[in-house]
Write an enzyme that holds these catalytic residues in place. Sequence first.
Site, PDB file in Angstrom:
ATOM      1  CB  SER A 118       1.405   0.997  -6.047  1.00  0.00           C
ATOM      2  OG  SER A 118       0.824  -0.240  -6.364  1.00  0.00           O
ATOM      3  CG  HIS A 122      -1.069   4.526  -4.755  1.00  0.00           C
ATOM      4  ND1 HIS A 122      -2.335   4.040  -5.025  1.00  0.00           N
ATOM      5  CD2 HIS A 122      -0.294   3.433  -4.514  1.00  0.00           C
ATOM      6  CE1 HIS A 122      -2.313   2.722  -4.962  1.00  0.00           C
ATOM      7  NE2 HIS A 122      -1.090   2.333  -4.646  1.00  0.00           N
TER       8      HIS A 122
END
Length: 249
Positions: free
Chosen positions: A123, A180
């Site tokens: 991610s 992220h």
Amino acid sequence: MQQRPYTHFGDPAGMTYGVQLLLVLNIAAALIDWLIFPLKPLFELHANWWTHFGVWELVTYQFLHQGVRHILFNMLALFFIGPEVERGIGTHRFFILYFLSGILGGLGWSLLSPPWHSCVGASGAVFGVLGAFAALYPDRELYVWGILPVKAWLLVVILGAYELLNVLGGPGGVVANAAHLGGALAGVAYTIIISRPDIMRKIRSSLAPRKKPPVSRSEIDRILDKAAQHGMHSLTPAERATLKRAGRQ
């Protein structure tokens, strides 16, 4: 063999080498981890990775996923936006972007998480690719849930704000929000720097050692006259350094 032309956004006909390789590596690692041999205990990212010299974890954690849903969302995002970014910056820089975003995202997560936590997933790297897409094509529209068109720059801002709020709320939950956010910021910054040569020139000039201007002849004569009249012991440390610099010139 002639390459098939790129037809429209997300078409497999326009798939690029870098994205293909990353898709294969991620899927292969997931299948090995789930079906053959558990890789997570050895290669996941631990929040205290530096205590056991596990620097490799900042790279290897990017190829491991918790389940089918986890890898599916990451690989779909990479499949749809990765080729556009790779074509925009080149395959070599795309690999740097991908791994740099994952590494910096993982590093940020590890510094903010309790020492007993661990992290897996691409991610952070994928968020870096998304950030790069927004930097390259800010006004390009991306479809959220397949129906809602949102400009790329606005989508990244919204997602970044959401991740930041979760980071400020603490490390609770199972989502690595810090990874992220760190990955997205790294992707945006890296892409802006490589797409703006003037920025790179300013960075290089600021890091390069500054050369001192040459010593003037009149200054050398003044110092030598002083030394001749009062002896070398009368010269200040700055004047001695000036004479040495003049000798090197």
